[in-house]
Design an enzyme around this catalytic site. Structure first.
Site, mmCIF file in Angstrom:
data_model
loop_
_atom_site.group_PDB
_atom_site.id
_atom_site.type_symbol
_atom_site.label_atom_id
_atom_site.label_comp_id
_atom_site.label_asym_id
_atom_site.label_seq_id
_atom_site.Cartn_x
_atom_site.Cartn_y
_atom_site.Cartn_z
ATOM 1 N N TRP A 109 -31.929 27.921 68.507
ATOM 2 C CA TRP A 109 -33.027 27.972 67.547
ATOM 3 C C TRP A 109 -34.125 26.987 67.894
ATOM 4 C CZ3 TRP A 109 -33.320 32.233 65.112
ATOM 5 C CH2 TRP A 109 -32.142 32.954 64.801
ATOM 6 N N ASP A 179 -36.087 21.605 61.092
ATOM 7 C CA ASP A 179 -35.638 22.945 60.733
ATOM 8 C C ASP A 179 -34.231 22.782 60.178
ATOM 9 O OD1 ASP A 179 -34.594 25.473 60.527
ATOM 10 O OD2 ASP A 179 -34.924 26.038 62.620
ATOM 11 N N LYS A 203 -28.638 30.895 54.540
ATOM 12 C CA LYS A 203 -27.417 30.241 55.005
ATOM 13 C C LYS A 203 -26.747 29.473 53.860
ATOM 14 C CE LYS A 203 -28.853 31.040 59.344
ATOM 15 N NZ LYS A 203 -28.203 31.930 60.312
#
Length: 369
Positions: A109, A179, A203
């Protein structure tokens, strides 16, 4: 939710969209047809109706309480997930700055974030973990961060590789951009050095469709007036997340998750302890398996959210996933770039689910060792 429906639920170890607290799902079910006091479903309610405005204000206030967010930070709710933030962060915070932004590339990511940021300005990759397939995080000496960097960017938890920062790093003055999509609200945050933190909800904080951005006031001044309207953080702050029609149902569900964290769990310190205890059940078993289960992440950098490991062969891994599904343990297949198994044990995963997985792992090793 009916007793029958609840009994049919499996333990969902998917990396996202992920498990939600049962109490939240049950509350949403009760309120779906008509939100108490408003005579209509939240799905039907205008984003400018007082009912939704109350939910929006409550969600922001709960976030401030749970995370102890200082007054000089603004909270907005956007769409587009982390991929849009890969671009919005440099568009707003990097354009026009004299220094490059430092990026820590610690997994899939953050690597994607680097690729997008390079389109908007100067980027320095302060650390790249590719050589070891992103199985660990850098030491302070390895990163060698520039204290004058436009900002310092990291992904606090890499879902695919299963590595995680357990605290906010020291940048020497450069604003820290995080993030936190896959570990948001799993522990308290120290905002001393944070300039911006964002998280897509699916999530740990709610359903897919809403992204929370928390940004310090001084960084808002970097957003230039010539930016496309939706991409300008200032517009969303000015319009209190109503610049366009927000994802109303997703924000409502996030509100329920935040209430669950506050009232049922007892706050983020209690949540953090619960998460550490759950992860230990699996990591202790992996470490005690005499190499049958081999963790991907180095022990010092293991994630509390995503436990990644391999078995002696791909055939056994395939069997492990199939047998797990038959036992009501869903979503255990690892990402193709790492392979093996990935057990995502986010906030809402009950300890009973982790215990059931640990029991299955012991039995599987005994039968297939």
């Amino acid at each position: 939710m009916s007793t029958t429906a609840a009994a049919q639920r499996v333990f969902n170890f998917s990396p996202g969209p992920a498990v939600l607290p049962l109490a939240v799902l049950e509350q949403a079910q009760r309120d779906l047809v008509s939100l108490p006091g408003y005579g209509m479903s939240i799905l039907e309610m205008s984003h400018r109706a007082q009912g939704f405005l109350d939910i929006l204000a409550s969600t922001k206030q709960l976030l401030r309480e749970l995370l102890a967010i200082p007054a000089n930070y603004q909270i907005v709710f956007l769409q587009g997930g982390s991929r849009l933030q890969f671009s919005m962060v440099p568009i707003n915070l990097l354009r026009g700055q004299g220094e490059a932004a430092d990026y820590l590339s610690t997994g899939s990511w953050s690597k994607m974030a680097v690729d997008e940021a390079k389109r908007e300005g100067q980027v320095r990759i302060a650390y790249d973990g590719k050589a070891t397939n992103y199985d660990r995080l850098p030491t302070a000496a390895e990163a060698g961060l520039n204290p004058k960097a436009a900002y310092t960017y990291l992904c606090s938890n890499e879902t695919i590789q299963g590595v995680q920062f357990d605290k906010e790093i020291e940048t020497g003055g450069s604003p820290l951009v995080i993030d936190a999509s896959s570990d948001f609200l799993h522990r308290p945050l120290d905002f001393k050095n944070i300039g911006l933190v964002y998280a897509c909800a699916q999530k740990n904080a709610g359903p897919a469709g809403v992204t929370c951005v928390i940004i310090r006031d001084d960084l808002l001044e970097r957003s230039q007036d010539n930016l496309p309207g939706y991409l300008n953080y200032k517009n969303h702050v000015k319009e209190d997340s109503l610049y366009n029609t927000p994802p109303t149902f997703a924000i409502y569900l996030m509100n329920l998750v935040l209430r669950w964290l506050k009232d049922d769990v007892g706050g983020l310190a209690a949540m953090h302890k619960r998460n550490k205890d759950k992860a230990a059940l699996l990591y202790d078993l992996i470490d005690g398996s005499n190499g049958y289960f081999k963790g991907h992440a180095q022990p010092a950098n293991r994630s509390l959210m995503n436990v990644t490991f391999r078995l002696p062969s791909e055939a056994l891994e395939k069997k492990f996933c199939k047998d797990g599904e038959d036992r009501g343990l869903d979503g255990l297949k690892g990402h193709r770039s790492v392979g093996g198994i990935r057990a995502s044990i986010y906030n809402a995963m009950p300890v009973e689910g982790v215990k059931e997985l640990a029991s299955f792992m012991r039995e599987f090793q005994k039968s297939n060792g």
